[in-house]
Design a protein around this motif. Structure first.
Motif, short mmCIF file in Angstrom:
data_model
loop_
_atom_site.label_atom_id
_atom_site.label_comp_id
_atom_site.label_asym_id
_atom_site.label_seq_id
_atom_site.Cartn_x
_atom_site.Cartn_y
_atom_site.Cartn_z
N CYS A 67 73.33 5.62 17.30
CA CYS A 67 72.01 5.59 16.67
C CYS A 67 71.22 4.40 17.22
CB CYS A 67 72.18 5.46 15.16
SG CYS A 67 70.64 5.24 14.27
N CYS A 70 70.85 1.89 13.92
CA CYS A 70 71.96 1.23 13.23
C CYS A 70 73.25 1.21 14.06
CB CYS A 70 72.22 1.90 11.89
SG CYS A 70 73.02 3.51 12.03
N CYS A 128 71.02 8.60 13.76
CA CYS A 128 72.12 9.20 13.04
C CYS A 128 71.59 10.14 11.96
CB CYS A 128 73.01 8.13 12.43
SG CYS A 128 72.17 7.06 11.26
#
Ligand SMILES: [Zn+2]
Ligand SMILES: [Zn+2]
Length: 177
Positions: A67, A70, A128
């Motif tokens: 991602c 994150c 994500c």
């Protein structure tokens, strides 16, 4: 590599080709790739036309990456459409090899076509989940795992600025004494 000899050169003749090939290295973008060696399923139709062989079809593969917000690992599937005309070597004009795909020794190199199609189909910034909140700027915790995450120091930025001013003021006074 696809061999086109069985297809022949008679315009209109067609052949279906389904095969699974291992993914080449670096298929994708830095943050999201088809893992090297993982299966890429090709479903193609080869069609002889006047000037060469028209290839149309799809490629299916799995993706792995992280991602962009994150850094959580992501796995996904991708299916891309492929379409390219491969011109017969003796039909290609000299110097034309850079702009058109040329059949070399009746063989088709699918890799450049596959690369372009996969890169085009990938999101610029893989996430994500659509609204991934990213990481806490204070401690780097993944906010999606802990939506109510907070720090004692986390206050309204306007108050934080005021607090800094007051602190600086106090420091200044201390130095004067
Ligand atoms: Zn994320
Ligand atoms: Zn934090």
């Amino acid at each position: 590599m696809l061999d086109t000899r069985e297809l022949g050169r008679r315009p209109g003749s067609q052949r279906q080709v389904s095969r699974t090939v291992p993914a080449p290295a670096d298929l994708g973008i830095e943050v999201l790739q088809v893992p090297e060696g993982s299966p890429v399923e090709l479903d193609l139709r080869l069609e002889a036309v006047m000037e060469g062989v028209l290839v149309t079809g799809t490629a299916q593969a799995s993706l792995a990456g992280e991602c962009a917000r994150c850094l959580e690992s992501i796995t996904d599937e991708i299916e891309v459409d492929l379409q390219e005309l491969y011109v017969y070597e003796d039909h290609a004009l000299p110097g034309e090899g850079d702009e058109v795909s040329v059949l070399q020794d009746d063989l088709i190199d699918l890799e450049p076509l596959l690369r372009d199609a996969v890169v085009l189909a990938l999101p610029f910034q893989p996430l994500c989940m659509d609204d991934c909140p990213g990481l806490c700027p204070e401690c780097g915790a993944r906010l999606a795992d802990d939506p109510d995450h907070a720090h004692d120091a986390a206050v309204d930025p306007r108050w934080a600025a005021l607090a800094e001013l007051t602190e600086a003021h106090q420091t200044g006074q201390t130095e004067q004494n």
